[in-house]
Scaffold this motif. Sequence first.
Motif, PDB file in Angstrom:
ATOM      1  N   PHE A  94       0.794  -1.166   0.044  1.00  0.00           N
ATOM      2  CA  PHE A  94      -0.121   0.092   0.358  1.00  0.00           C
ATOM      3  C   PHE A  94       0.886   1.262  -0.044  1.00  0.00           C
ATOM      4  O   PHE A  94       0.215   2.394   0.589  1.00  0.00           O
ATOM      5  CB  PHE A  94      -1.141  -0.155   1.215  1.00  0.00           C
ATOM      6  CG  PHE A  94      -1.968  -1.091   0.871  1.00  0.00           C
ATOM      7  CD1 PHE A  94      -3.237  -0.809   0.145  1.00  0.00           C
ATOM      8  CD2 PHE A  94      -2.050  -2.210   1.601  1.00  0.00           C
ATOM      9  CE1 PHE A  94      -4.311  -1.833   0.022  1.00  0.00           C
ATOM     10  CE2 PHE A  94      -2.778  -3.217   1.297  1.00  0.00           C
ATOM     11  CZ  PHE A  94      -3.815  -3.050   0.469  1.00  0.00           C
ATOM     12  N   GLU A  97      -0.378   4.888  -0.530  1.00  0.00           N
ATOM     13  CA  GLU A  97      -1.665   5.345   0.205  1.00  0.00           C
ATOM     14  C   GLU A  97      -1.423   5.960   1.575  1.00  0.00           C
ATOM     15  O   GLU A  97      -0.107   6.002   2.171  1.00  0.00           O
ATOM     16  CB  GLU A  97      -2.128   4.092   0.430  1.00  0.00           C
ATOM     17  CG  GLU A  97      -2.925   3.476  -0.714  1.00  0.00           C
ATOM     18  CD  GLU A  97      -3.885   3.781  -1.555  1.00  0.00           C
ATOM     19  OE1 GLU A  97      -4.405   4.676  -0.979  1.00  0.00           O
ATOM     20  OE2 GLU A  97      -4.116   3.331  -2.670  1.00  0.00           O
ATOM     21  N   LYS A 161      -8.788  -3.634  -5.394  1.00  0.00           N
ATOM     22  CA  LYS A 161      -8.841  -4.019  -3.882  1.00  0.00           C
ATOM     23  C   LYS A 161     -10.166  -4.293  -3.556  1.00  0.00           C
ATOM     24  O   LYS A 161     -11.375  -4.008  -3.968  1.00  0.00           O
ATOM     25  CB  LYS A 161      -8.513  -2.823  -2.840  1.00  0.00           C
ATOM     26  CG  LYS A 161      -6.993  -2.359  -3.212  1.00  0.00           C
ATOM     27  CD  LYS A 161      -6.492  -1.396  -2.626  1.00  0.00           C
ATOM     28  CE  LYS A 161      -5.018  -0.820  -2.914  1.00  0.00           C
ATOM     29  NZ  LYS A 161      -4.824   0.065  -3.681  1.00  0.00           N
TER      30      LYS A 161
END
Length: 169
Positions: A94, A97, A161
Amino acid sequence: MLSETISRLITPAVEAMGFDLVRVQLSGSQRPTLQVMAEPRDGRPMSVEDCAELSRAISAVLDVDDPIAGAYSLEVSSPGIDRPLVRPSDFKRFQGEMAKVEMTMPFDGRRRFKGTIAAVTDDGLTLDCEGQAVDLPIAAIHKAKLVLTDALIASYLKGSKQPEITAEG
């Protein structure tokens, strides 16, 4: 810690079924709840059937070893959109993010940080906190999770996701 013991007990069964164990958390005292988060290793979406199968397998393992005294509830789920970040691979996956991170002890006079995951190594990560780079050791992280942002939601809607699915056992 009991959660770590349970994690060690159930990991072989979870992995044999093609899943990665994300987190094991035991909470409550009267009738504790054992929350197990897992995700398919192949990146496909987690289904309710997956949760039910995992729940049955985990229950079988825990019935044999019986690490929890008394009655408890078992919840098996996927990590969800604003998922916890536990392993270095979670932070790497990730990168880019936004995340909230709480440290076990203060760093730079703070225990809580919120920023974009800018870089990740096996033992540390760099958060971009409003233009300031903050280096944090992964071993000193108490808890971390993704922040629900428009960009993260857009990733989920594109199918890269998947949202959380839960089955109780």
